[in-house]
Structure formats: C-alpha cells, structure tokens
Design an enzyme around this catalytic site. Structure first.
Site, PDB file in Angstrom:
ATOM      1  N   ARG A  71       0.828  -1.208   0.000  1.00  0.00           N
ATOM      2  CA  ARG A  71       0.000   0.000   0.000  1.00  0.00           C
ATOM      3  C   ARG A  71       0.869   1.267   0.000  1.00  0.00           C
ATOM      4  O   ARG A  71       0.434   2.322   0.454  1.00  0.00           O
ATOM      5  CB  ARG A  71      -0.935  -0.019   1.205  1.00  0.00           C
ATOM      6  CG  ARG A  71      -1.916  -1.200   1.180  1.00  0.00           C
ATOM      7  CD  ARG A  71      -2.965  -1.074   2.268  1.00  0.00           C
ATOM      8  NE  ARG A  71      -3.838  -2.232   2.323  1.00  0.00           N
ATOM      9  CZ  ARG A  71      -4.908  -2.432   1.558  1.00  0.00           C
ATOM     10  NH1 ARG A  71      -5.226  -1.535   0.651  1.00  0.00           N
ATOM     11  NH2 ARG A  71      -5.648  -3.507   1.686  1.00  0.00           N
ATOM     12  N   ASP A 103      -8.499   2.424  -5.614  1.00  0.00           N
ATOM     13  CA  ASP A 103      -8.519   3.888  -5.626  1.00  0.00           C
ATOM     14  C   ASP A 103      -7.191   4.510  -5.214  1.00  0.00           C
ATOM     15  O   ASP A 103      -6.785   5.534  -5.764  1.00  0.00           O
ATOM     16  CB  ASP A 103      -9.654   4.424  -4.753  1.00  0.00           C
ATOM     17  CG  ASP A 103      -9.651   3.846  -3.343  1.00  0.00           C
ATOM     18  OD1 ASP A 103      -8.786   3.006  -3.033  1.00  0.00           O
ATOM     19  OD2 ASP A 103     -10.528   4.233  -2.555  1.00  0.00           O
ATOM     20  N   ASP A 128     -13.909  -5.626  -3.410  1.00  0.00           N
ATOM     21  CA  ASP A 128     -15.050  -4.961  -2.783  1.00  0.00           C
ATOM     22  C   ASP A 128     -16.091  -4.473  -3.784  1.00  0.00           C
ATOM     23  O   ASP A 128     -17.200  -4.107  -3.396  1.00  0.00           O
ATOM     24  CB  ASP A 128     -14.564  -3.767  -1.950  1.00  0.00           C
ATOM     25  CG  ASP A 128     -13.534  -4.168  -0.911  1.00  0.00           C
ATOM     26  OD1 ASP A 128     -13.702  -5.236  -0.304  1.00  0.00           O
ATOM     27  OD2 ASP A 128     -12.561  -3.418  -0.716  1.00  0.00           O
ATOM     28  N   ARG A 172     -15.035  -2.880   2.967  1.00  0.00           N
ATOM     29  CA  ARG A 172     -14.707  -1.492   3.323  1.00  0.00           C
ATOM     30  C   ARG A 172     -15.979  -0.693   3.570  1.00  0.00           C
ATOM     31  O   ARG A 172     -16.765  -1.023   4.438  1.00  0.00           O
ATOM     32  CB  ARG A 172     -13.830  -0.839   2.252  1.00  0.00           C
ATOM     33  CG  ARG A 172     -12.452  -1.423   2.127  1.00  0.00           C
ATOM     34  CD  ARG A 172     -11.497  -0.492   1.429  1.00  0.00           C
ATOM     35  NE  ARG A 172     -11.928  -0.179   0.075  1.00  0.00           N
ATOM     36  CZ  ARG A 172     -11.287   0.661  -0.727  1.00  0.00           C
ATOM     37  NH1 ARG A 172     -10.191   1.265  -0.295  1.00  0.00           N
ATOM     38  NH2 ARG A 172     -11.719   0.905  -1.944  1.00  0.00           N
ATOM     39  N   GLN A 275     -11.178 -14.094   2.116  1.00  0.00           N
ATOM     40  CA  GLN A 275     -11.906 -13.642   0.927  1.00  0.00           C
ATOM     41  C   GLN A 275     -10.977 -13.171  -0.184  1.00  0.00           C
ATOM     42  O   GLN A 275     -11.397 -13.056  -1.336  1.00  0.00           O
ATOM     43  CB  GLN A 275     -12.855 -12.501   1.317  1.00  0.00           C
ATOM     44  CG  GLN A 275     -13.967 -12.958   2.240  1.00  0.00           C
ATOM     45  CD  GLN A 275     -14.525 -11.812   3.073  1.00  0.00           C
ATOM     46  OE1 GLN A 275     -15.474 -11.153   2.679  1.00  0.00           O
ATOM     47  NE2 GLN A 275     -13.920 -11.564   4.231  1.00  0.00           N
TER      48      GLN A 275
END
Length: 343
Positions: A71, A103, A128, A172, A275
């Site tokens: 990240r 994003d 997501d 999220r 997941q």
C-alpha cells in the site's frame, strides 16, 4: 516497447491473469515487459523482474500476484519518493506503465500523469466492487463464492446447535460482498453500510423466525456497517497503521447484541483475508484476461492517462480521472431483493 507492470493495494484473485494477458499481448507486438515488485514501492526502490511469456505461462489460475503488492504511496513523501519513481522509471528504460489497483494505487497514477505526463494506463481492481469504473470488478466473484461456501457451512452447524450465526464480510465502505453473498446463501438478515442499521427490526425478524419454529439463523454483516451508539467495545474497530482504519469488529458487536437482547446463543465468524485468497473463479479469470489484453493495447497505442472501464459487460477506454476511480456504493435494488426474504 518496454512496458512496466505493477499491482498495488490489497491483493485479489485474478491479478495473475491480468499480468499474463499483458505480457502475451505486448510480446506478440514485439515488445517486452518489466515487472515492478510490490506496487509503487518497487519503483521507489527499483525492485524489478523481467516478465516473459514462458515465465508467466500457467499463472492464470493462481491467486494473489506474482509481483507482490503493497500500500505504498509515493506522495506521502513526495520530495524523495516521487523523485525516485521518476528517476527509476527512466533508468529502467520504460516506455509505459500498466498500474493495476484500487482507488489508492490508481490515485497515485492519476497524480503522476497530471503532474508529469507520466505514461500510465490504469486497470481497476478490488474484491469490494466499490470502484465507479466497473459494474463488476475481478476478484469480487471469487470473494462472494468464498463467503457463500462459509455461510453454507455455518448454516449447518447453526442448525445443529440452535444458534444464530453472524458472518462478517469484507467490503470497506460498501456492502456489495455482504449483500450478494447473503442473498446467495439465503441469509435471514443482512447489514450493509448503505442502509441504516435498524437493530429493532433485525431482532424482531429473528424473533418471528424462532416463533415459526426455525431455531437457527444466519446474519451476514458488512465490515463497514455502523451501529448507532456504543454497544460493546467491539464496536470500535482497531487500526492497521496510523491513519489506516481496519473496520473489523462489527460482527462481534452484532452477535453480542443478539445474544444479550434476544437471549439466543450466538457465534461470530470473521472471514477476513480468506476472501482475498485462493484460486480465482472462471468468471474472474475471464474478466481479468480481457482487462489485461485491453490494457496492453492501450499501452502499445500510447493511450496514456487512461483507465479501463467495465460496464454493461463491455470493456472500454475512459480518462483516468478522480471521478472514474471514485467510490461506488451498493445498488440498493439488490438489497431490496435480499430483504424480501427477511422474516
């Protein structure tokens, strides 16, 4: 042409299918690919690996990403890290960069293109399903299937012990995974961020179910759902790192409320990174492959500052803008369909 390729942010099933498709299309055009390791961190530190057709053969069905991910955001330290990204891009002799991410990863790509005309093509990715650029993003189908399998297993043990089983999903700030998987599993109640949590309605629904002689229930909760007011310390999620909330704990809070107010034995399962893992479904492999081929075509045509969209089953080119990589909430028509089966 030398095309760089990186995968950033949270990993998801289908990333390797994108990598494979980009490499094959670029190689067929006489170019070559350079893999950037661990997302933007790889360009900051000049960590790379050559990508060839032979080396990417057979990875279409592998979960995760052979390039690694992180990240890392170079704009958190712009004076040093952004300069390193630009310098290493030039030193590696790259002509284009395909950035695969959500994003945050695509936000960096957008800023680099705006600030320096960085030759980048964006590929949206998230389990997501919360990016505006895609009706459905690769990784989502695999995540939903993992949740459904877990829900089916919880249902059987819940029935054996006459328990309420609460299953917490990722997602999220949106409820796509919880709603889709909950509907597929026949959940007795679903909580998502887009719909205000009505605890009274949920408890009444579960009570009516028990009065009808059904002594177990399955409640699916999206991690981003929020309770009104404190119920238990679990309501307050921990944090991964400074400034990075990890919205986990709502499932435990909901279970605590059900057990204490409805007086029904309740258990919780947080699937978490289960997941994200495992092999991608056929649907995700196909979508990821189509996106990879389209991204390579844009790079080869030098269509930079662009983003691939997936809408109405069609993949198209769009400008890489803040709006196109913005958030996308759950379509409440799906929630209404799921809620029709609540007791």
């Amino acid at each position: 042409m030398n095309v760089g390729l990186l995968t950033g942010g949270g990993d998801c099933p289908g990333l390797n299918a994108v990598i494979r498709a980009v490499v094959r299309r670029v190689a067929a055009a006489g170019g070559r690919c350079t893999g950037i390791l661990e997302g933007w961190r790889g360009l900051i530190r000049e960590m790379t690996v050559p990508l060839t057709v032979a080396e990417t053969h057979g990875i279409v069905g592998l979960g995760g990403t052979i390039l690694g991910s992180s990240r890392t955001n170079p704009y958190k330290n712009p004076e040093t890290d952004v300069a390193s990204v630009r310098a290493h891009f030039e030193a590696l002799g790259l002509d284009a960069l395909v950035a695969v991410g959500g994003d945050d990863t695509l936000g960096v790509a957008l800023r680099l293109h705006k600030d320096f005309r960085f030759p980048v093509v964006g590929v949206p990715k998230t389990i997501d399903n919360d990016l505006d650029a895609a009706d459905f993003s690769f990784g989502f189908d695999t995540a939903v299937n993992i949740v459904v399998e877990a829900a089916d297993r919880l249902r059987t043990t819940g029935e054996s012990h006459r328990r309420v089983m609460v299953l917490e999903t990722m997602g999220r700030r949106c409820g796509w995974i919880a709603c889709y998987a909950g509907m597929a599993a026949g959940a007795d109640y679903i909580l998502v961020p887009e719909v205000p949590v009505d605890l009274g309605r949920m408890l009444d629904s579960l009570a009516r179910r028990r009065q009808a002689g059904r002594h177990s229930a399955l409640v699916v909760v999206a991690e981003g759902a929020r309770l009104e007011g404190p119920a238990d310390p679990a309501c307050y999620p921990p944090r991964d790192a400074p400034g990075m909330p990890r919205p986990e704990g709502i499932g435990a809070s909901v279970a605590w409320i059900i057990e204490n107010r409805a007086r029904v034995e309740t258990r919780t399962l947080v699937l978490g990174h289960m997941q994200r893992g495992g092999i991608p479904t056929a649907a995700d492999r196909v979508l990821a492959t189509r996106l990879g081929l389209a991204a390579a075509d844009l790079a080869l045509r030098r269509r930079f500052g662009t983003l691939l969209t997936h809408r109405g089953g069609q993949i198209a080119e769009a400008p890489l803008t803040a709006e196109n990589i913005g958030p996308r909430s759950l379509d409440l028509a799906y929630y209404d369909a799921a809620a029709a089966s609540f007791a």
